[in-house]
Motif scaffolding. Structure first.
Motif, PDB file in Angstrom:
ATOM      1  N   UNK A 226      35.192 -29.079 -83.652  1.00 16.59           N
ATOM      2  CA  UNK A 226      33.783 -29.119 -83.266  1.00 16.59           C
ATOM      3  C   UNK A 226      33.246 -30.548 -83.317  1.00 16.59           C
ATOM      4  N   UNK A 227      32.632 -31.002 -82.186  1.00 19.34           N
ATOM      5  CA  UNK A 227      32.097 -32.364 -82.092  1.00 19.34           C
ATOM      6  C   UNK A 227      30.643 -32.292 -81.627  1.00 19.34           C
ATOM      7  N   UNK A 228      29.653 -32.516 -82.524  1.00 14.38           N
ATOM      8  CA  UNK A 228      28.249 -32.466 -82.102  1.00 14.38           C
ATOM      9  C   UNK A 228      27.900 -33.594 -81.132  1.00 14.38           C
ATOM     10  N   UNK A 229      27.086 -33.277 -80.141  1.00 11.95           N
ATOM     11  CA  UNK A 229      26.604 -34.272 -79.179  1.00 11.95           C
ATOM     12  C   UNK A 229      25.188 -34.725 -79.531  1.00 11.95           C
ATOM     13  N   UNK A 230      24.245 -33.764 -79.611  1.00  8.91           N
ATOM     14  CA  UNK A 230      22.869 -34.114 -79.950  1.00  8.91           C
ATOM     15  C   UNK A 230      22.151 -32.878 -80.489  1.00  8.91           C
ATOM     16  N   UNK A 231      21.078 -33.140 -81.219  1.00 10.29           N
ATOM     17  CA  UNK A 231      20.256 -32.104 -81.847  1.00 10.29           C
ATOM     18  C   UNK A 231      18.888 -32.103 -81.188  1.00 10.29           C
ATOM     19  N   UNK A 248      12.359 -31.698 -78.389  1.00  6.50           N
ATOM     20  CA  UNK A 248      12.570 -33.138 -78.364  1.00  6.50           C
ATOM     21  C   UNK A 248      13.889 -33.482 -79.042  1.00  6.50           C
ATOM     22  N   UNK A 249      14.492 -34.559 -78.571  1.00  2.00           N
ATOM     23  CA  UNK A 249      15.787 -35.036 -79.054  1.00  2.00           C
ATOM     24  C   UNK A 249      15.630 -36.495 -79.471  1.00  2.00           C
ATOM     25  N   UNK A 250      16.100 -36.813 -80.664  1.00  4.75           N
ATOM     26  CA  UNK A 250      16.071 -38.192 -81.155  1.00  4.75           C
ATOM     27  C   UNK A 250      17.489 -38.652 -81.431  1.00  4.75           C
ATOM     28  N   UNK A 251      17.837 -39.817 -80.921  1.00  8.81           N
ATOM     29  CA  UNK A 251      19.185 -40.346 -81.146  1.00  8.81           C
ATOM     30  C   UNK A 251      19.446 -40.552 -82.634  1.00  8.81           C
ATOM     31  N   UNK A 252      18.420 -40.885 -83.396  1.00  7.96           N
ATOM     32  CA  UNK A 252      18.605 -41.160 -84.821  1.00  7.96           C
ATOM     33  C   UNK A 252      18.277 -39.953 -85.695  1.00  7.96           C
ATOM     34  N   UNK A 309      20.926 -36.687 -72.982  1.00  9.66           N
ATOM     35  CA  UNK A 309      21.481 -37.808 -72.226  1.00  9.66           C
ATOM     36  C   UNK A 309      20.512 -38.986 -72.215  1.00  9.66           C
ATOM     37  N   UNK A 310      19.229 -38.705 -72.013  1.00 15.78           N
ATOM     38  CA  UNK A 310      18.236 -39.768 -71.991  1.00 15.78           C
ATOM     39  C   UNK A 310      18.071 -40.419 -73.371  1.00 15.78           C
ATOM     40  N   UNK A 311      18.217 -39.615 -74.423  1.00 12.32           N
ATOM     41  CA  UNK A 311      18.015 -40.129 -75.776  1.00 12.32           C
ATOM     42  C   UNK A 311      19.223 -40.885 -76.307  1.00 12.32           C
ATOM     43  N   UNK A 312      20.445 -40.399 -75.992  1.00 10.70           N
ATOM     44  CA  UNK A 312      21.661 -40.965 -76.592  1.00 10.70           C
ATOM     45  C   UNK A 312      22.566 -41.683 -75.607  1.00 10.70           C
ATOM     46  N   UNK A 330      33.846 -38.558 -74.862  1.00  9.60           N
ATOM     47  CA  UNK A 330      33.381 -39.781 -75.514  1.00  9.60           C
ATOM     48  C   UNK A 330      32.036 -39.485 -76.180  1.00  9.60           C
ATOM     49  N   UNK A 331      31.947 -39.713 -77.479  1.00 10.84           N
ATOM     50  CA  UNK A 331      30.734 -39.392 -78.222  1.00 10.84           C
ATOM     51  C   UNK A 331      29.944 -40.639 -78.617  1.00 10.84           C
ATOM     52  N   UNK A 332      30.159 -41.746 -77.914  1.00 11.35           N
ATOM     53  CA  UNK A 332      29.505 -43.010 -78.265  1.00 11.35           C
ATOM     54  C   UNK A 332      28.102 -43.084 -77.680  1.00 11.35           C
ATOM     55  N   UNK A 333      27.101 -43.322 -78.530  1.00 10.85           N
ATOM     56  CA  UNK A 333      25.735 -43.505 -78.045  1.00 10.85           C
ATOM     57  C   UNK A 333      25.612 -44.828 -77.290  1.00 10.85           C
ATOM     58  N   UNK A 334      24.935 -44.769 -76.156  1.00  9.93           N
ATOM     59  CA  UNK A 334      24.606 -45.994 -75.426  1.00  9.93           C
ATOM     60  C   UNK A 334      23.095 -46.160 -75.274  1.00  9.93           C
ATOM     61  N   UNK A 335      22.330 -45.149 -75.700  1.00  7.84           N
ATOM     62  CA  UNK A 335      20.872 -45.222 -75.741  1.00  7.84           C
ATOM     63  C   UNK A 335      20.424 -44.817 -77.146  1.00  7.84           C
TER      64      UNK A 335
END
Length: 425
Positions: A226-231, A248-252, A309-312, A330-335
């Motif tokens: 299991x690999x989480x993407x976003x919450x 709402x989704x926050x990268x942090x 996608x917009x957040x992370x 790929x689970x790397x944040x770019x945003x």
């Protein structure tokens, strides 16, 4: 068109990479960004109930088939695989994920597994399996009549949630505060189930009401890992129903790495036996800890993956394609942003004359009308997802994002004619 009735795109075919078989697509307003992302990641072949329209530029090919007929879809998939290399299967339609799992199994492709998807799709089965595995669950009972619902509610304790066995998007989910509300809640859930898949029609689940905020986690599962993407943090409304009016989704967001939460969700996925694919898990954050509301064997709805996608910067469609191929995304944040959405609902049942979304607002990323003139919007229990528009904004943090959502949503102009509310039978 080839000699088997399949339609091949203008590029002449899938080439040596083969295709991802996408079963069903959904509404353009909610799913075009996913189809575009999937097509950019790998050639896509669509199984669809009618000739593609807006989908066509993204497709390598398509087959027109009744996607609600599992036998017809399996036959068409075998026919396609005999002539075109099919590398994986994918669906983001709640009603088609079980059929998609059967296709993956029949073609020997990576997939969630039929048992894994049934562990998501059948809410009663999910409750039993997760409870037996020791995963935190609300107390529950499955009932066939209003009388059984009343007995179950008394044993569980009020208030209770009454919901269909196999629906999504909170359709037919009702809060019953006391014994006097149970029969009506059961009727609403039971009637809502009639528009869903045949195996899950009739009856309802009666569950303990869980106090606390609700979140969802979109994740990729590859070979059972299991690999989480976003919450996403959920906002519900139209009490006593549970319409999802925003997220709402926050990268942090610290919950993306919270080991208590993720440990529970991983245990749940192991319990249902989910192997390869994307899941959308809904969780209540209660005083006794996180408790699973449900696991869905697909990407989230309500444009939640777009918010992610917009957040992370993580592309949910690309992640879904790679999981369908049995490959780790790929689970790397770019945003690194906070992004939110708010859906517009009418104040009463109405027929839409026009919807005018704002073109400017603080932090505005998108604003769209999603109800055409002439559309009838009916609020629960007479209808569900009675949305006329949405706005998406970004802010420095969740509080600023919520404030900007309030301001942007207030700028939507709805012109509508009230409708008479039908008298319940």
């Amino acid at each position: 068109m080839d000699d088997n009735g399949a339609h091949i795109g203008a590029d002449g075919g899938p080439g040596t990479d083969g295709v991802i078989l996408l079963i069903g697509c959904g509404m353009r307003e909610y799913r075009e960004y996913l189809l575009a992302g999937a097509a950019a990641a790998h050639p896509v072949w669509l199984f669809t109930g009618e000739e593609p329209d807006w989908q066509a530029p993204y497709l390598t090919g398509h087959t027109v088939v009744d996607v609600t007929d599992r036998a017809a879809v399996l036959a068409a998939a075998r026919e396609l695989a005999a002539h075109v290399p099919v590398r994986g299967t994918l669906s983001w339609d709640e009603t088609l994920i079980v059929t998609t799992a059967h296709v993956a199994e029949a073609l020997g492709l990576p997939g969630a597994g039929v048992d894994g998807v049934e562990g998501c799709r059948d809410k009663f089965r999910s409750r039993r399996v997760l409870t037996e595995a020791g995963v935190a669950q609300p107390r529950f009972a499955y009932v066939d009549t209003a009388e059984e619902a009343l007995t179950a509610a008394a044993e569980i304790g009020y208030p209770v949630i009454v919901k269909p066995r196999g629906m999504g998007a909170s359709i037919g989910v009702v809060l019953a505060a006391d014994a006097g509300e149970v029969a009506g809640a059961f009727r609403t859930a039971d009637e809502a189930s009639q528009i869903g898949a045949v195996p899950y029609r009739s009856g309802a689940l009666v569950e303990e009401y869980l106090e606390g905020p609700e979140i969802s986690i979109d994740a990729a599962v590859v070979d059972g890992e299991y690999h989480p993407l976003f919450v996403a943090r959920k906002q519900v409304g139209l009490f006593p129903y549970f319409e999802e009016i925003g997220h709402h989704v926050a990268a942090d967001d610290p919950l993306r790495t919270d080991e208590t939460l993720l440990g529970m969700v991983r245990a749940a996925h192991r319990a249902i036996g989910y192997r390869h694919g994307i899941t959308h898990t809904e969780v209540k954050l209660t005083a006794r800890g996180p408790v699973i509301v449900e696991i869905n064997g697909r990407l989230g709805g309500d444009l939640i993956p777009r918010l992610g996608q917009l957040a992370t910067g993580i592309d949910p469609a690309r992640a879904a394609v790679r999981a369908a191929l049995g490959l780790r995304p790929d689970f790397t944040d770019t945003e690194h942003r906070t992004v939110g959405i708010r859906f517009g609902y009418p104040p009463e049942d109405c027929e839409v004359r026009s919807v005018l979304p704002p073109t400017e607002a603080e932090g505005l990323l998108a604003a769209e009308a999603i109800a055409e003139p002439g559309t009838e919007l009916r609020l629960p229990p007479n209808g569900y997802l009675a949305r006329h528009s949405y706005v998406i904004v970004t802010g420095a943090d969740p509080a600023e994002t919520d404030a900007r959502l309030d301001a942007a949503a207030a700028l939507v102009r709805l012109d509508a004619t009230p409708l008479a509310v039908p008298v319940p039978a």
